[in-house]
Write a protein that holds these residues in place. Structure first.
Motif, PDB file in Angstrom:
ATOM      1  N   ARG A 240       0.597  -1.377   0.285  1.00  0.00           N
ATOM      2  CA  ARG A 240      -0.498   0.275  -0.146  1.00  0.00           C
ATOM      3  C   ARG A 240       0.817   1.289  -0.039  1.00  0.00           C
ATOM      4  NH1 ARG A 240      -4.759  -0.187   4.843  1.00  0.00           N
ATOM      5  NH2 ARG A 240      -5.087   1.527   3.322  1.00  0.00           N
ATOM      6  N   VAL A 241       1.955   1.532   0.659  1.00  0.00           N
ATOM      7  CA  VAL A 241       3.120   2.385  -0.025  1.00  0.00           C
ATOM      8  C   VAL A 241       3.753   2.742  -0.158  1.00  0.00           C
ATOM      9  CG1 VAL A 241       2.004   2.599   3.197  1.00  0.00           C
ATOM     10  CG2 VAL A 241       4.538   1.362   2.411  1.00  0.00           C
ATOM     11  N   LEU A 242       3.853   1.336  -1.146  1.00  0.00           N
ATOM     12  CA  LEU A 242       5.556   1.177  -1.477  1.00  0.00           C
ATOM     13  C   LEU A 242       4.624   2.281  -2.842  1.00  0.00           C
ATOM     14  CD1 LEU A 242       7.952  -0.241  -2.338  1.00  0.00           C
ATOM     15  CD2 LEU A 242       6.834  -1.737  -3.677  1.00  0.00           C
ATOM     16  N   PRO A 243       3.868   2.136  -3.653  1.00  0.00           N
ATOM     17  CA  PRO A 243       3.793   3.215  -4.891  1.00  0.00           C
ATOM     18  C   PRO A 243       4.654   5.443  -3.665  1.00  0.00           C
ATOM     19  CG  PRO A 243       1.747   1.591  -4.607  1.00  0.00           C
ATOM     20  CD  PRO A 243       2.475   1.656  -3.184  1.00  0.00           C
ATOM     21  N   VAL A 244       4.075   5.333  -2.725  1.00  0.00           N
ATOM     22  CA  VAL A 244       4.056   7.147  -2.624  1.00  0.00           C
ATOM     23  C   VAL A 244       5.120   6.395  -2.553  1.00  0.00           C
ATOM     24  CG1 VAL A 244       3.584   8.229  -0.656  1.00  0.00           C
ATOM     25  CG2 VAL A 244       2.164   6.865  -1.866  1.00  0.00           C
ATOM     26  N   ALA A 245       6.445   6.118  -1.908  1.00  0.00           N
ATOM     27  CA  ALA A 245       7.632   5.730  -1.569  1.00  0.00           C
ATOM     28  C   ALA A 245       8.445   5.806  -2.699  1.00  0.00           C
ATOM     29  CB  ALA A 245       8.121   4.545  -0.765  1.00  0.00           C
ATOM     30  N   LEU A 246       7.771   5.256  -4.100  1.00  0.00           N
ATOM     31  CA  LEU A 246       8.706   4.771  -5.294  1.00  0.00           C
ATOM     32  C   LEU A 246       8.240   6.342  -6.366  1.00  0.00           C
ATOM     33  CD1 LEU A 246       8.387   1.204  -6.122  1.00  0.00           C
ATOM     34  CD2 LEU A 246      10.783   2.553  -4.981  1.00  0.00           C
ATOM     35  N   GLU A 247       7.640   7.130  -5.863  1.00  0.00           N
ATOM     36  CA  GLU A 247       7.195   8.240  -6.582  1.00  0.00           C
ATOM     37  C   GLU A 247       8.567   9.416  -6.831  1.00  0.00           C
ATOM     38  OE1 GLU A 247       4.276  10.354  -4.915  1.00  0.00           O
ATOM     39  OE2 GLU A 247       2.181  10.074  -4.989  1.00  0.00           O
ATOM     40  N   PRO A 248       9.439   9.593  -6.380  1.00  0.00           N
ATOM     41  CA  PRO A 248      10.823  10.069  -6.822  1.00  0.00           C
ATOM     42  C   PRO A 248      11.337   9.926  -7.735  1.00  0.00           C
ATOM     43  CG  PRO A 248      10.619  10.143  -4.231  1.00  0.00           C
ATOM     44  CD  PRO A 248       9.608   9.359  -4.489  1.00  0.00           C
ATOM     45  N   PHE A 249      10.960   8.504  -8.301  1.00  0.00           N
ATOM     46  CA  PHE A 249      11.771   7.891  -9.183  1.00  0.00           C
ATOM     47  C   PHE A 249      10.697   7.621 -10.482  1.00  0.00           C
ATOM     48  CE2 PHE A 249      13.550   5.350  -4.937  1.00  0.00           C
ATOM     49  CZ  PHE A 249      14.287   5.717  -5.201  1.00  0.00           C
ATOM     50  N   ALA A 250       9.911   8.178 -10.080  1.00  0.00           N
ATOM     51  CA  ALA A 250       9.205   8.562 -11.249  1.00  0.00           C
ATOM     52  C   ALA A 250       9.490   8.945 -12.570  1.00  0.00           C
ATOM     53  CB  ALA A 250       7.628   8.101 -11.265  1.00  0.00           C
ATOM     54  N   SER A 251       9.173   8.903 -13.488  1.00  0.00           N
ATOM     55  CA  SER A 251       9.744   9.967 -14.346  1.00  0.00           C
ATOM     56  C   SER A 251       9.110  11.709 -14.549  1.00  0.00           C
ATOM     57  CB  SER A 251       9.912   9.193 -15.625  1.00  0.00           C
ATOM     58  OG  SER A 251       8.526   9.652 -16.658  1.00  0.00           O
ATOM     59  N   GLU A 252       7.635  11.223 -14.454  1.00  0.00           N
ATOM     60  CA  GLU A 252       6.542  12.320 -14.157  1.00  0.00           C
ATOM     61  C   GLU A 252       6.620  12.791 -13.277  1.00  0.00           C
ATOM     62  OE1 GLU A 252       4.222   8.027 -13.541  1.00  0.00           O
ATOM     63  OE2 GLU A 252       6.012   8.697 -14.923  1.00  0.00           O
TER      64      GLU A 252
END
Length: 244
Positions: A100-112
């Motif tokens: 549940r929290v992983l998507p938010v934790a990975l946001e800085p690595f997203a290109s957008e």
């Protein structure tokens, strides 16, 4: 004279009829010799010899205290549906939280996503390291995870409702010592409050916090699997089951 001859047959004592005090002293000495030899012949132990007998209960208690405690994991104690459900069910709960929290934790690595400044990347990395050690290693691996597995191993002979709610039983949320109940319920309430607080944070601070949470929970889940795997080989987890 008869008393003296019975006590010392080889050395008869000649007593004077006019010396009553001397006769009394010699008679008492003869009585002492006779009583001492008679008691020794019957195997009587003097009073000071009672010390070893008095110390026997203490030595027996020491032997019982030094007796080895039976292993709960001996012979593959982790085998069975109930222990597996307790340990692996708790691992699944942690896995769901990570999901549940992983998507938010990975946001800085997203290109957008907005790129993080170097100080924010440093804060992200530092918090991940901090949570890996404090939450993952100190809290989970050294304390919580061994306790979860130790309690799961006691489910082999547990009542049905303990087995049905095995993951929560393994967490120590019921049928546990007062200290364990207070700690486990405090942990649950604290985590719920922290989740609500983190949701109020804006990007990138929420991503920083969630990155550390993911790191800590991942180490915790892996730690439960580690201790449970060792129990399958007959190795006890290094923790008390904290039963009531």
């Amino acid at each position: 004279h008869l008393l003296c001859s019975a006590a010392l047959p080889c050395n008869c004592i000649s007593l004077s009829a006019t010396d009553d005090s001397k006769t009394m002293r010699v008679s008492l000495a003869a009585l002492t010799v006779v009583a001492s030899h008679s008691a020794t012949a019957r195997g009587f132990v003097p009073r000071r010899g009672l010390a070893p007998a008095a110390a026997a209960p203490r030595a027996d208690c020491q032997r019982r205290a030094a007796a080895p405690v039976l292993s709960v994991a001996r012979g593959g104690g982790g085998l069975g549906i109930a222990p597996a459900w307790g340990a692996l069910g708790m691992t699944a709960i942690l896995g769901n939280a990570i999901r549940r929290v992983l998507p938010v934790a990975l946001e800085p690595f997203a290109s957008e996503a907005a790129a993080l400044a170097p100080p924010m990347w440093a804060a992200y990395a530092a918090f991940v390291v901090f949570m890996t050690y404090v939450e993952g290693y100190k809290a989970f691996h050294r304390k919580f995870s061994p306790m979860v597995v130790a309690r799961a191993l006691t489910l082999r002979d547990a009542p049905l409702h303990h087995v049905v709610f095995a993951p929560f039983y393994a967490m120590g949320l019921f049928h546990a010592s007062k200290k364990r109940l207070a700690t486990s319920w405090g942990f649950v309430v604290g985590i719920a409050a922290l989740v609500k607080l983190v949701k109020t944070l804006d990007y990138p601070w929420r991503a920083v916090v969630d990155g550390g949470v993911v790191a800590g929970l991942s180490v915790g889940a892996a730690s439960i699997l580690y201790h449970y795997g060792r129990s399958l080989g007959g190795v006890d987890p290094p923790a008390d089951a904290a039963l009531p």
